[in-house]
Scaffold this active site. Structure first.
Site, PDB file in Angstrom:
ATOM      1  N   ARG A 176     -20.534 -14.751  18.323  1.00 25.66           N
ATOM      2  CA  ARG A 176     -21.374 -14.525  17.640  1.00 25.66           C
ATOM      3  C   ARG A 176     -22.291 -15.961  17.787  1.00 25.66           C
ATOM      4  O   ARG A 176     -23.488 -15.877  17.594  1.00 25.66           O
ATOM      5  CB  ARG A 176     -21.301 -14.150  16.187  1.00 25.66           C
ATOM      6  CG  ARG A 176     -21.434 -12.772  16.124  1.00 25.66           C
ATOM      7  CD  ARG A 176     -20.008 -12.061  17.140  1.00 25.66           C
ATOM      8  NE  ARG A 176     -20.202 -10.530  17.046  1.00 25.66           N
ATOM      9  CZ  ARG A 176     -19.350  -9.720  16.249  1.00 25.66           C
ATOM     10  NH1 ARG A 176     -18.349 -10.424  15.333  1.00 25.66           N
ATOM     11  NH2 ARG A 176     -19.516  -8.541  16.157  1.00 25.66           N
ATOM     12  N   ASP A 205     -17.682 -10.062  22.871  1.00 25.86           N
ATOM     13  CA  ASP A 205     -18.506  -9.359  22.144  1.00 25.86           C
ATOM     14  C   ASP A 205     -19.741  -9.129  22.647  1.00 25.86           C
ATOM     15  O   ASP A 205     -20.102  -9.492  23.776  1.00 25.86           O
ATOM     16  CB  ASP A 205     -18.418  -9.852  20.705  1.00 25.86           C
ATOM     17  CG  ASP A 205     -18.191  -8.832  19.795  1.00 25.86           C
ATOM     18  OD1 ASP A 205     -18.959  -7.976  19.636  1.00 25.86           O
ATOM     19  OD2 ASP A 205     -17.268  -8.938  18.643  1.00 25.86           O
ATOM     20  N   HIS A 278     -18.035  -2.923  21.735  1.00 24.81           N
ATOM     21  CA  HIS A 278     -18.331  -4.346  21.940  1.00 24.81           C
ATOM     22  C   HIS A 278     -18.358  -5.046  23.026  1.00 24.81           C
ATOM     23  O   HIS A 278     -17.891  -6.294  23.025  1.00 24.81           O
ATOM     24  CB  HIS A 278     -17.304  -5.111  20.650  1.00 24.81           C
ATOM     25  CG  HIS A 278     -17.615  -4.810  19.137  1.00 24.81           C
ATOM     26  ND1 HIS A 278     -18.710  -5.252  18.575  1.00 24.81           N
ATOM     27  CD2 HIS A 278     -16.890  -4.236  18.346  1.00 24.81           C
ATOM     28  CE1 HIS A 278     -18.826  -4.757  17.383  1.00 24.81           C
ATOM     29  NE2 HIS A 278     -17.580  -4.385  17.183  1.00 24.81           N
ATOM     30  N   ASP A 340     -12.169  -1.438  18.196  1.00 28.50           N
ATOM     31  CA  ASP A 340     -12.762  -1.218  17.152  1.00 28.50           C
ATOM     32  C   ASP A 340     -14.253  -0.654  17.449  1.00 28.50           C
ATOM     33  O   ASP A 340     -14.709  -1.135  18.288  1.00 28.50           O
ATOM     34  CB  ASP A 340     -12.959  -2.451  16.142  1.00 28.50           C
ATOM     35  CG  ASP A 340     -13.692  -3.596  16.783  1.00 28.50           C
ATOM     36  OD1 ASP A 340     -13.135  -3.720  17.786  1.00 28.50           O
ATOM     37  OD2 ASP A 340     -14.549  -3.887  16.050  1.00 28.50           O
ATOM     38  N   GLU A 341     -14.739   0.070  16.391  1.00 23.02           N
ATOM     39  CA  GLU A 341     -16.112   0.193  16.397  1.00 23.02           C
ATOM     40  C   GLU A 341     -16.749   0.667  17.824  1.00 23.02           C
ATOM     41  O   GLU A 341     -17.663   0.201  18.165  1.00 23.02           O
ATOM     42  CB  GLU A 341     -17.056  -0.858  15.934  1.00 23.02           C
ATOM     43  CG  GLU A 341     -16.482  -1.483  14.628  1.00 23.02           C
ATOM     44  CD  GLU A 341     -17.333  -2.655  13.729  1.00 23.02           C
ATOM     45  OE1 GLU A 341     -17.249  -2.626  12.672  1.00 23.02           O
ATOM     46  OE2 GLU A 341     -17.551  -3.488  14.524  1.00 23.02           O
ATOM     47  N   TRP A 407      -7.714  -3.548   9.631  1.00 20.63           N
ATOM     48  CA  TRP A 407      -9.045  -4.380   8.800  1.00 20.63           C
ATOM     49  C   TRP A 407      -9.657  -3.407   7.893  1.00 20.63           C
ATOM     50  O   TRP A 407     -10.018  -4.108   6.902  1.00 20.63           O
ATOM     51  CB  TRP A 407      -9.617  -4.972  10.056  1.00 20.63           C
ATOM     52  CG  TRP A 407     -10.602  -4.046  10.810  1.00 20.63           C
ATOM     53  CD1 TRP A 407     -10.360  -3.114  11.812  1.00 20.63           C
ATOM     54  CD2 TRP A 407     -11.839  -3.604  10.583  1.00 20.63           C
ATOM     55  NE1 TRP A 407     -11.257  -2.416  12.268  1.00 20.63           N
ATOM     56  CE2 TRP A 407     -12.372  -2.715  11.779  1.00 20.63           C
ATOM     57  CE3 TRP A 407     -12.777  -4.054   9.661  1.00 20.63           C
ATOM     58  CZ2 TRP A 407     -13.732  -2.208  11.464  1.00 20.63           C
ATOM     59  CZ3 TRP A 407     -14.248  -3.607   9.753  1.00 20.63           C
ATOM     60  CH2 TRP A 407     -14.559  -2.921  10.713  1.00 20.63           C
ATOM     61  N   TYR A 432     -11.005 -11.601   4.703  1.00 21.91           N
ATOM     62  CA  TYR A 432     -12.317 -11.564   5.475  1.00 21.91           C
ATOM     63  C   TYR A 432     -12.914 -13.139   4.924  1.00 21.91           C
ATOM     64  O   TYR A 432     -13.551 -13.113   4.136  1.00 21.91           O
ATOM     65  CB  TYR A 432     -13.079 -10.655   5.642  1.00 21.91           C
ATOM     66  CG  TYR A 432     -12.774  -9.613   6.596  1.00 21.91           C
ATOM     67  CD1 TYR A 432     -11.425  -9.395   7.140  1.00 21.91           C
ATOM     68  CD2 TYR A 432     -13.799  -9.113   7.654  1.00 21.91           C
ATOM     69  CE1 TYR A 432     -11.360  -8.629   8.166  1.00 21.91           C
ATOM     70  CE2 TYR A 432     -13.476  -8.486   8.834  1.00 21.91           C
ATOM     71  CZ  TYR A 432     -12.186  -8.047   8.905  1.00 21.91           C
ATOM     72  OH  TYR A 432     -12.024  -7.405   9.892  1.00 21.91           O
ATOM     73  N   ASP A 434     -15.243 -14.560   6.063  1.00 23.80           N
ATOM     74  CA  ASP A 434     -16.676 -14.640   6.251  1.00 23.80           C
ATOM     75  C   ASP A 434     -17.500 -14.177   4.835  1.00 23.80           C
ATOM     76  O   ASP A 434     -18.788 -14.065   4.909  1.00 23.80           O
ATOM     77  CB  ASP A 434     -17.369 -13.700   7.613  1.00 23.80           C
ATOM     78  CG  ASP A 434     -16.883 -12.443   7.829  1.00 23.80           C
ATOM     79  OD1 ASP A 434     -15.818 -12.102   7.007  1.00 23.80           O
ATOM     80  OD2 ASP A 434     -17.540 -11.518   8.255  1.00 23.80           O
ATOM     81  N   TRP A 482     -15.090 -14.099  11.109  1.00 23.61           N
ATOM     82  CA  TRP A 482     -16.482 -13.829  11.834  1.00 23.61           C
ATOM     83  C   TRP A 482     -17.575 -14.474  11.783  1.00 23.61           C
ATOM     84  O   TRP A 482     -17.660 -14.689  10.576  1.00 23.61           O
ATOM     85  CB  TRP A 482     -16.582 -12.086  11.605  1.00 23.61           C
ATOM     86  CG  TRP A 482     -15.629 -11.358  11.827  1.00 23.61           C
ATOM     87  CD1 TRP A 482     -14.460 -10.797  10.783  1.00 23.61           C
ATOM     88  CD2 TRP A 482     -15.292 -10.714  12.959  1.00 23.61           C
ATOM     89  NE1 TRP A 482     -13.661 -10.051  11.467  1.00 23.61           N
ATOM     90  CE2 TRP A 482     -13.979 -10.028  12.733  1.00 23.61           C
ATOM     91  CE3 TRP A 482     -15.459 -10.642  14.308  1.00 23.61           C
ATOM     92  CZ2 TRP A 482     -13.196  -9.218  13.821  1.00 23.61           C
ATOM     93  CZ3 TRP A 482     -14.676 -10.011  15.161  1.00 23.61           C
ATOM     94  CH2 TRP A 482     -13.682  -9.418  15.147  1.00 23.61           C
ATOM     95  N   GLU A 484     -21.039 -14.190  12.475  1.00 22.57           N
ATOM     96  CA  GLU A 484     -22.567 -13.790  12.535  1.00 22.57           C
ATOM     97  C   GLU A 484     -23.383 -14.817  11.959  1.00 22.57           C
ATOM     98  O   GLU A 484     -24.460 -15.302  12.280  1.00 22.57           O
ATOM     99  CB  GLU A 484     -23.090 -12.499  12.022  1.00 22.57           C
ATOM    100  CG  GLU A 484     -21.956 -11.374  12.924  1.00 22.57           C
ATOM    101  CD  GLU A 484     -20.823 -10.898  12.579  1.00 22.57           C
ATOM    102  OE1 GLU A 484     -20.052 -12.007  11.739  1.00 22.57           O
ATOM    103  OE2 GLU A 484     -20.454  -9.742  12.614  1.00 22.57           O
TER     104      GLU A 484
END
Ligand code: TNX
Length: 775
Positions: A176, A205, A278, A340-341, A407, A432, A434, A482, A484
């Protein structure tokens, strides 16, 4: 008389005991807490004559475990610790093999004024013994520059130590934002101090591909850089951008440097190459491996994107070529493949993917995802590697040999362990880094959430639902960072430290040996070390957390708590800034019914330790009154956020990050508030929000009713969606004053997202309410 004296004596003794415990803790301030530590009198002093002796049995390759410590001694204190071939009588560190020790990471340490004796069975144990000595030395030993005038003493003691988990990890996202190599090394050194042993390096990512792949140079040349980056939070509208071209990547040579640096510190580096989702940085460089052919851009914003790797044969070849280089580069037995995702929409409309599903007899796109992961797993197995994947790899069938990183809470981990797969626990509900760590609105912008260090510390990876056998599948724990919202080194350090220390302790010691009071005392010393190391760690331990309580008599009081020991809270109720002459906080502050402003500070040794607490409490006749909440089926329900509806506190901003809201996802709810005595009211407001881009909408309709006898209700008015939106989410019904006993509100959520909205059909509408105010 005699009795009072005894009491005084007892109190004094308790007081003295308390003081000595603190003093001792600071002298032996080791995190993670060793399994056993017996303190004794005296100190061992390091000087230029101190020697290291490796007794028979310590193999040549184990000696390297001492190098990092020797380097620090030389660089910081100018002391050259030489090794000797003959056993010295005094002023020496003597290292021996003890075959009775079972854990390769375990060690025994016996510090006396004349010698430090270390017993281990392997290199890691030897390294950890040096890290314990590092924490027994004065805090100035962590200095970045040379120190003089400090005696390098360690207090005498006997320590026996070994970790509970074999996997103790820290994850870092470098996609990120690009994270420079030196910073990575500095984190690895801080991990070593805390005896963490795995660095999970999130290298690819949507926002950047960060590792050189020789066969595909465009991955870094194009995928490693982006045109723009979102400013502010993803949830704030309208979007603002920073249009600077930005990025970076690590060459394979640099990666080797990091692996070697970590290896010297008993740390394994696990790379993560994200697939099938990602993947936009890679697909921007090589769009032919997507379903649509692109074009794409390396993303400057966050979230989950629909364009993912296509499941055609060429893509697997591409991925295998990449993973081949990765497998050759990283000695670790695990490779993290993400998982993931991964949205399934492209696969649904892609001929190649649909054909793949037919050919492989896969019933839906979830099974296609599972097929993807299994193919990659089989390929890596040929390279002698095992895979780790995020808990989504459970979807559509779990690959037998895969290790699951749980997670999304702990459920995925639980399911995987029950299935017989290995698990690493990294739940966002605890680990986490973040997420916010204080509730102060002046903290720098973060993604959301709220995980104060006590919450991180409280995580127990041994879920009750696990049997003794299933527990063995829990390999360990990891904290994830993370980034971001962490574009600078300073911000990253602020989020990682000192919460990483809480992770380290819960990874090392048995849950029943944890003790937050002890930990926070030891933490103060660690924070002093961080001062010397120049780390921008967070002082959130000193921030204030609040809770609004009912006083049982229809009024509310405000409870303030601070997690740090040895502090005093001062407060004011008149809007003036508190000082050490203000009132000392002793117990919950009764709040007057009229609008009140509370300001408070945490003070230690005369110093204000955190951004002052400031909160306005609005006037609200509903505060602290009994209520009943009914769901869409008119059943009375409990809702953990219901108390937020009348806490007199308005949310800090519209991101709803620190749980000061009431969220509701069924069709409607009914709320009955008992004012307990006939009260004159003339206004009822309900505060909601509208954020289309997050599918959050003000209510479709609010019905207001009131009752004089507490049984029969009369309608006093309604407001519809348009009226509420026009009032910017504050649905206020005003009327001539009436005397009532109870108030009832029926709040209806909008049924569907309006058809003209982009997200219509793919999301369900959500309802968030901040406060219900009766005046
Ligand atoms: C979820 S954790 C993600 C990341 C985000 C993170 C933010 C995981 C497997 N996926 O892509 O950065 O949330 O907290």
């Amino acid at each position: 008389m005699i009795k009072t004296r005894r009491v005084i004596l007892l109190v004094m003794m308790l007081f003295i005991a308390h003081i000595t415990i603190i003093a001792q803790n600071n002298k032996y301030a080791i995190i993670p807490e060793p399994k056993s530590l017996k303190a004794s009198k005296g100190t061992f002093e390091f000087n230029n004559q101190t020697q290291i002796y490796f007794a028979n049995g310590i193999k040549e390759q184990m000696i390297g475990a001492f190098e990092v410590f020797q380097e620090r001694m030389l660089n910081i204190a100018g002391i050259q610790l030489k090794t000797t071939d003959t056993q010295p009588q005094s002023n020496a560190i003597v290292c021996r093999i003890n075959k009775n020790l079972k854990n390769t990471e375990g060690y025994r340490l016996n510090i006396t004024p004349s010698k430090i004796e270390i017993e281990v069975i392997d290199t890691c144990g030897l390294f950890y013994a040096t890290q314990t000595i590092r924490q027994l030395l004065p805090v100035a030993f962590e200095s970045k520059n040379k120190i003089t005038d400090i005696k390098l003493n360690v207090p005498c003691c006997k320590i026996e130590d070994s970790p509970m988990f074999g996997y103790r990890g820290m994850h870092l996202d470098v996609c990120r934002h690009f994270v420079p190599l030196q910073e990575i090394k500095d984190y690895i050194d801080q991990m070593a101090l805390l005896k963490l042993n795995t660095f999970h390096w999130h290298l690819t990512d949507d926002q950047g591909w960060r590792i050189e792949i020789q066969q595909y140079p465009r991955l870094t040349r194009i995928g490693g850089f982006r045109e723009r980056t979102l400013r502010g939070h993803l949830f704030s509208a309208p979007r603002k951008w920073n249009n600077t071209y930005t990025g970076g990547f690590y060459t394979q040579e640099e990666v080797k440097e990091v692996i070697a640096y970590a290896n010297k510190r008993a740390i394994t580096v696990i790379p993560e190459i994200e697939l099938p989702g990602h993947a936009l940085a890679a697909l921007t460089a090589y769009p032919e491996y997507s379903c649509t052919g692109g074009p794409f851009e390396v993303q400057g914003t966050w979230g989950v994107f629909n364009d993912v790797y296509c499941t055609k044969e060429e893509t697997f070849k591409f991925i295998e070529n990449i993973l081949g280089e990765i497998a050759d580069l990283f000695p670790s037995k695990f490779i993290h493949i993400g998982g993931d995702e991964c949205p399934k929409v492209r696969w649904k409309h892609c001929a190649a993917c649909q054909q793949r599903m037919k050919k492989e007899n896969l019933k839906d796109e979830y099974e296609l995802q599972s097929y993807f992961i299994q193919r990659v797993q089989r390929f890596l197995a040929t390279k002698n590697k095992r895979i780790i994947g995020w808990d989504e790899i459970l979807e559509g069938g779990l690959t037998p040999d895969a290790t699951v990183m749980s997670w999304r809470g702990t459920e995925g981990g639980l399911a995987a362990a029950k299935h017989g797969n290995d698990v690493i626990m990294t739940p966002y509900t605890y680990l986490y880094l973040d997420y916010y760590q204080s509730s102060s609105p002046s903290d720098p912008l973060a993604i959301g959430g709220f995980l104060p260090i006590s919450k991180v510390y409280s995580f127990n990876p041994f879920l009750e639902e696990l049997t003794e056998d299933e527990r063995k599948h829990i390999l360990g724990v990891q904290a994830n960072t993370w980034i971001e919202y962490l574009p600078s080194r300073k911000q990253r350090e602020f989020m990682i430290f000192p919460r990483l220390a809480a992770l380290a302790e819960l990874a090392w010691i048995q849950p029943e040996s944890k003790n937050f009071n002890r930990f926070r005392n030891t933490l103060l010393t660690l924070m002093e070390r961080y001062d010397y190391a120049g780390l921008n760690y967070s002082n959130a331990l000193y921030s204030l957390q609040d809770e609004i309580l009912s006083d049982g008599q229809g009024r509310v009081k405000l409870e303030l708590t601070c997690e740090a020991p040895q502090t005093t809270i001062y407060f004011t109720t008149d809007g003036s800034n508190p000082t050490i002459s203000s009132k000392v906080y002793k117990s919950a502050i009764p709040l007057q019914e009229k609008e009140t402003i509370i300001k408070a500070i945490t003070v230690k040794d005369g110093k204000i330790m955190y951004t002052p607490y400031k909160q306005i409490f609005i006037e609200n006749k509903a505060a602290a009154k009994p209520y009943v909440l009914y769901n869409s089926k008119n059943e009375s329900i409990q809702h953990h956020q219901a108390k937020n509806l009348f806490n007199r506190k308005l949310g800090m901003d519209k991101l709803m990050e620190r749980n000061d809201w009431f969220s509701y996802h069924e069709n409607y709810f009914t709320l009955e508030i008992d004012l307990e005595r006939m009260s004159s009211i003339s206004e009822i407001s309900i505060l909601s929000i509208d954020q289309e881009h997050r599918s959050i909408y003000s209510p479709e309709m609010v019905e207001y009713q009131a009752s004089i006898d507490g049984k029969n209700f009369q309608m006093i008015g309604t407001l519809n969606h348009d009226q509420i939106v026009a009032a910017e989410g504050k649905a206020t019904l005003k009327f001539d004053p009436i005397d009532v006993l109870k108030v009832r509100l029926k709040v209806k959520k909008i049924a569907n997202i309006p058809a003209d909205k982009v997200i219509a059909g793919s999301f369900y509408p959500r309802l968030y309410i901040e406060e219900i105010i009766i005046k």
